[in-house]
Design an enzyme around this catalytic site. Structure first.
Site, PDB file in Angstrom:
ATOM      1  N   GLU A 279      49.817   6.113  62.011  1.00  0.00           N
ATOM      2  CA  GLU A 279      49.773   6.927  60.797  1.00  0.00           C
ATOM      3  C   GLU A 279      50.718   8.130  60.887  1.00  0.00           C
ATOM      4  O   GLU A 279      50.285   9.284  60.833  1.00  0.00           O
ATOM      5  CB  GLU A 279      48.342   7.438  60.581  1.00  0.00           C
ATOM      6  N   GLY A 281      53.132  11.118  60.070  1.00  0.00           N
ATOM      7  CA  GLY A 281      53.413  11.992  58.932  1.00  0.00           C
ATOM      8  C   GLY A 281      54.673  12.792  59.206  1.00  0.00           C
ATOM      9  O   GLY A 281      55.743  12.546  58.668  1.00  0.00           O
ATOM     10  N   ARG A 282      54.538  13.762  60.125  1.00  0.00           N
ATOM     11  CA  ARG A 282      55.632  14.683  60.435  1.00  0.00           C
ATOM     12  C   ARG A 282      56.921  13.955  60.834  1.00  0.00           C
ATOM     13  O   ARG A 282      58.003  14.335  60.398  1.00  0.00           O
ATOM     14  CB  ARG A 282      55.184  15.601  61.577  1.00  0.00           C
ATOM     15  N   ARG A 319      53.500  28.032  58.505  1.00  0.00           N
ATOM     16  CA  ARG A 319      53.399  27.526  59.880  1.00  0.00           C
ATOM     17  C   ARG A 319      53.706  28.582  60.952  1.00  0.00           C
ATOM     18  O   ARG A 319      53.066  28.573  62.009  1.00  0.00           O
ATOM     19  CB  ARG A 319      54.281  26.281  60.075  1.00  0.00           C
ATOM     20  N   TYR A 323      50.624  28.617  63.466  1.00  0.00           N
ATOM     21  CA  TYR A 323      50.811  27.958  64.770  1.00  0.00           C
ATOM     22  C   TYR A 323      51.900  28.627  65.603  1.00  0.00           C
ATOM     23  O   TYR A 323      52.389  28.028  66.566  1.00  0.00           O
ATOM     24  CB  TYR A 323      51.200  26.474  64.582  1.00  0.00           C
ATOM     25  N   CYS A 350      53.414  40.674  50.962  1.00  0.00           N
ATOM     26  CA  CYS A 350      52.979  42.029  51.279  1.00  0.00           C
ATOM     27  C   CYS A 350      52.205  42.108  52.573  1.00  0.00           C
ATOM     28  O   CYS A 350      51.047  42.514  52.593  1.00  0.00           O
ATOM     29  CB  CYS A 350      52.156  42.573  50.130  1.00  0.00           C
TER      30      CYS A 350
HETATM   31  N1  LLP Z   1      46.302  10.629  60.955  1.00  0.00           N
HETATM   32  C1  LLP Z   1      45.327  11.555  60.998  1.00  0.00           C
HETATM   33  C2  LLP Z   1      43.952  11.116  61.037  1.00  0.00           C
HETATM   34  C3  LLP Z   1      45.658  12.905  61.002  1.00  0.00           C
HETATM   35  O1  LLP Z   1      44.698  13.811  61.048  1.00  0.00           O
HETATM   36  C4  LLP Z   1      47.013  13.311  60.939  1.00  0.00           C
HETATM   37  C5  LLP Z   1      47.386  14.716  60.905  1.00  0.00           C
HETATM   38  C6  LLP Z   1      47.997  12.309  60.871  1.00  0.00           C
HETATM   39  C7  LLP Z   1      47.604  10.978  60.903  1.00  0.00           C
HETATM   40  C8  LLP Z   1      49.464  12.635  60.804  1.00  0.00           C
HETATM   41  O2  LLP Z   1      49.868  13.286  61.959  1.00  0.00           O
HETATM   42  P1  LLP Z   1      51.414  13.639  62.234  1.00  0.00           P
HETATM   43  O3  LLP Z   1      52.146  12.338  62.491  1.00  0.00           O
HETATM   44  O4  LLP Z   1      51.934  14.334  61.044  1.00  0.00           O
HETATM   45  O5  LLP Z   1      51.376  14.502  63.426  1.00  0.00           O
HETATM   46  N2  LLP Z   1      49.257  21.325  59.556  1.00  0.00           N
HETATM   47  C9  LLP Z   1      49.626  21.026  60.919  1.00  0.00           C
HETATM   48  C10 LLP Z   1      49.505  19.569  61.224  1.00  0.00           C
HETATM   49  C11 LLP Z   1      48.131  19.023  60.962  1.00  0.00           C
HETATM   50  C12 LLP Z   1      48.007  17.576  61.268  1.00  0.00           C
HETATM   51  C13 LLP Z   1      46.750  17.041  60.709  1.00  0.00           C
HETATM   52  N3  LLP Z   1      46.528  15.650  60.915  1.00  0.00           N
HETATM   53  C14 LLP Z   1      51.043  21.551  61.199  1.00  0.00           C
HETATM   54  O6  LLP Z   1      51.666  22.116  60.303  1.00  0.00           O
HETATM   55  O7  LLP Z   1      51.538  21.419  62.308  1.00  0.00           O
END
Ligand code: LLP
Length: 420
Positions: A279, A281-282, A319, A323, A350
């Protein structure tokens, strides 16, 4: 420096171009702050996942950047979607991702969300809490994974680590076994197991540890429950490079390591190899996105700190505050001029914490210059706020010398419409 920019980024006549389009033209046409997404970078990332694991199911982690056009683009590459809320489910359906390509997550799914998942015919709903089993069955959900926490401490920021003992996500091993048994008792098809280790992983060690653990756990499931996972979903997690320096593994390296390990670990416990689900995302959208800001006030205080303020900040990218994330940047309209010093890039909000980049070498910035901040495609706009009643930016998709608006800029009217 361009290594952290999208594939098609180049400098032509001193100006940054993405997808063949100059930053100045993009800013003039669509305004700033503007998120510019490079189509080719996203497609190449999606294709790299498919090529490295041809038999796996790849579900884009929608939360990284929920957008109809991006979802359609990725669906065209054979990706499904991982959604974690009713909103994300709805946008995936709007992009016409079929139910059988959807995986529904959430550590606190509402009855409404479970109903919607069942109505959409989601391929998998991921059980994250004991009482969700009965709620899912009552909603008419058919097939589930159970999310488990192996106790793996991924080497990443604590806020985005998820598979450790004590996590709010999933269930510890013994409760996972109980949940599998109960889910089967209430008539759910338990297709397999889910683990999301954490996000922004810069090596594969936690993934390897998790796969090893899972093979042992699968063996235990077979012994204790006469059941073994047919599906193993390892979530997302592969990181991207934000600043020059430490480079994460490539998609091919990371995924091939996982596939190889899964095969050998499963062989070693003598179980049939499961279907792998990932899965990401990033690693799909992160590097594809560049934020263009317009430079405003520039000032030197106490004879040392040089501030350059941009027309966004912690509202469009929280971010750095959340983080301690690091970014780099360049003046997109003066990309080849040598730096004359280090600048602190701050936003227009602000509070003093509204700092995006601490020590950025730049040629002396002037009001009206464009600052390009790369690696901002994931978890920026999706986590944007309206602090100080600042409307959220627009996003465009660039490719083949054309730019297409894929999310319009919010207006102050949009915000005032919420007042009652
Ligand atoms: N699957 C599940 C169940 C997840 O919780 C997440 C991300 C992903 C897939 C996708 O993960 P990735 O490949 O994007 O690492 N807001 C944070 C990142 C939070 C990730 C949450 N879960 C940031 O800006 O670093």
């Amino acid at each position: 420096m361009l290594e952290v920019f999208p594939e098609t980024a180049a400098v032509e006549d001193g100006e940054l171009t993405i997808g063949g389009l100059g930053a100045r033209r993009l800013a003039a046409e669509f305004g700033t702050p503007l998120l510019v997404y490079d189509e080719r970078t996203m497609l190449e990332a999606a294709r790299a996942y498919r090529a490295a694991a041809p038999n796996a199911f790849i579900a884009y982690g929608v939360k990284a950047f929920p957008n109809v056009s991006v979802l359609r683009l990725l669906a065209g590459e054979g990706l499904g979607a991982d959604v974690a809320t009713l909103g994300e489910l709805t946008i995936a359906l709007r992009a016409e991702i079929p139910g059988e390509r959807l995986i529904v997550h959430g550590n606190n799914k509402s009855v409404e969300e479970l109903d919607a998942a069942a109505r959409a015919g989601a391929w998998l709903v991921v059980i994250d809490a004991p009482d969700e089993i009965e709620l899912a069955a009552a909603a008419g959900v058919e097939r589930v994974l159970v999310r488990t926490t192996p106790g793996v401490e991924a080497d990443t920021h604590p806020a985005i680590r998820t598979a450790h003992h004590g996590s709010k996500f999933g269930l510890p091993p013994v409760q996972t076994l109980e949940a599998i048994g109960r889910a089967r008792d209430v008539g759910l098809e338990v297709a397999g197991l889910h683990v999301h280790i954490g996000s922004q992983l810069l090596d594969d060690s936690a993934a390897i540890e998790t796969v090893e653990w899972l093979a042992g756990f699968a063996e235990r499931c077979r012994r204790e429950l006469d059941w073994a996972p047919g599906v193993v979903d390892l979530g997302g997690g592969l990181g991207i490079q934000y600043v020059p320096g430490r480079v994460p593994p490539s998609i091919a390296e990371f995924v091939e390591t996982i596939v190889g390990n899964l095969g050998s670990q499963w062989d070693s416990v003598d179980l049939p190899r499961p279907q792998l689900v990932l899965e990401p995302g990033r690693s799909i959208v992160g590097r594809a996105g560049v934020t263009l800001y317009e430079v405003g006030a520039v000032k030197e205080v106490m004879g040392s700190t040089k501030y350059v303020a941009v027309d966004g900040g912690m509202s469009d990218n929280p971010r750095p505050q959340l983080y301690q994330a690091q970014y780099t940047g360049l003046l997109a309209n003066r990309a080849t001029e040598p730096p004359n010093g280090n600048y602190v890039v701050c936003g227009k909000h602000c509070e003093s914490g509204d700092v995006m980049i601490r020590d950025l070498p730049l040629p002396e910035p002037r009001r009206g210059d464009l600052l390009a901040v790369p690696s901002t495609g994931a978890y920026t706009l999706t986590m944007a706020s309206n602090y100080n009643l600042v409307p959220r930016p627009a996003a465009v998709l660039v490719g083949d010398g054309e730019a297409r608006l894929i999310r319009r800029r919010e207006t102050i009217e949009d915000l005032l419409d919420l007042e009652h």
